[in-house]
Write an enzyme that holds these catalytic residues in place. Structure first.
Site, PDB file in Angstrom:
ATOM      1  N   HIS A   1      -2.338  15.354  -6.641  1.00 60.03           N
ATOM      2  CA  HIS A   1      -3.634  14.968  -6.064  1.00 60.03           C
ATOM      3  C   HIS A   1      -4.035  13.591  -6.583  1.00 60.03           C
ATOM      4  CE1 HIS A   1      -4.676  16.423 -10.060  1.00 60.03           C
ATOM      5  NE2 HIS A   1      -5.766  15.666  -9.986  1.00 60.03           N
TER       6      HIS A   1
ATOM      7  N   ASP B   1      -7.681  11.772  -7.955  1.00 60.56           N
ATOM      8  CA  ASP B   1      -9.010  12.218  -8.390  1.00 60.56           C
ATOM      9  C   ASP B   1     -10.070  11.693  -7.411  1.00 60.56           C
ATOM     10  OD1 ASP B   1      -7.851  13.514 -10.506  1.00 60.56           O
ATOM     11  OD2 ASP B   1      -8.465  12.039 -12.019  1.00 60.56           O
TER      12      ASP B   1
HETATM   13  O1  LIG Z   1      -4.216  17.620 -17.468  1.00 62.55           O
HETATM   14  C1  LIG Z   1      -4.036  16.456 -17.106  1.00 62.55           C
HETATM   15  O2  LIG Z   1      -3.452  15.620 -17.792  1.00 62.55           O
HETATM   16  C2  LIG Z   1      -4.550  15.991 -15.770  1.00 62.55           C
HETATM   17  C3  LIG Z   1      -5.475  16.960 -15.097  1.00 62.55           C
HETATM   18  C4  LIG Z   1      -5.968  16.449 -13.791  1.00 62.55           C
HETATM   19  O3  LIG Z   1      -5.290  15.754 -13.092  1.00 62.55           O
HETATM   20  C5  LIG Z   1      -7.332  16.755 -13.352  1.00 62.55           C
HETATM   21  O4  LIG Z   1      -8.012  17.564 -14.003  1.00 62.55           O
HETATM   22  O5  LIG Z   1      -7.757  16.164 -12.340  1.00 62.55           O
HETATM   23 FE   LIG Z   2      -6.513  14.624 -11.695  1.00 63.87          FE
END
Ligand SMILES: O=C(O)CCC(=O)C(=O)O
Ligand SMILES: [Fe+2]
Length: 171
Positions: free
Chosen positions: A57, A59
């Site tokens: 994904h 963000d």
């Molecule tokens: O745990 C991670 O390093 C990334 C988590 C992640 O991509 C998110 O929470 O949007």
């Molecule tokens: Fe993320």
């Protein structure tokens, strides 16, 4: 402290594309910017090859400031490959999110990433997502728009962007 880091990053990102230092922050709601902290917990998985911690994904936020523990897991996608993001003690991981891509009219791209899981170890991460207020309208910064550079993204309220993305509707 976190706010200072965020202000600096947004300032650098603004100047990096020839804008005033405060352009990005203002485009995200200024002092009303929301800092949303999440805690990710990835317990050991018996079949790490068959599972992901978080599916690929970008963000939705503007930028994400993330602290991971020492267990490898974060990967970013570049040139058709997934690359491990090295763990560096005391370093912050910064993601460019969708709202920066929109504000910059595509000059910055939000980073496509995912997480893997480990067979033996628990991984954790603590991201802080910098988000505009729900009612705040985000769109390409007007100074970046001209005849040769038409807007590539719609201007819309952040809550409407969120709704479309979470429900996989066209933006
Ligand atoms: O745990 C991670 O390093 C990334 C988590 C992640 O991509 C998110 O929470 O949007
Ligand atoms: Fe993320």
């Amino acid at each position: 402290m976190l706010i200072e880091v965020a202000n600096k990053l947004l300032g650098f990102l603004s100047k990096g594309i020839g804008l005033e230092e405060n352009a990005m922050k203002e485009g995200l709601g200024g002092e009303d910017l929301i800092y949303l902290m999440k805690i990710n917990y990835y317990p050991p998985c018996p079949c790490p090859d068959l599972a992901l911690g978080v599916v690929p994904h970008t963000d939705i936020s503007s930028i994400t400031i993330l602290v991971p523990n020492e267990v490898q897991g974060l990967q970013v996608f570049k040139d058709d490959h997934w690359y491990d993001v090295a763990y560096i003690p005391n370093a912050l991981i910064i993601h460019i999110g969708d709202q920066i891509e929109i504000l910059s009219n595509g000059k910055y791209k939000s980073v496509y990433h995912r997480t893997t899981v480990s067979k033996e170890k628990t991984r954790m991460s603590w991201p802080v997502f910098l988000e505009p207020p729900p009612e705040f309208e985000v769109g390409p910064i007007p100074k970046l728009i001209n005849q040769d550079n038409p807007p590539k993204y719609k201007t819309k309220k952040y809550k409407d962007y969120l709704y479309c993305k979470l429900n996989k509707l066209p933006q």
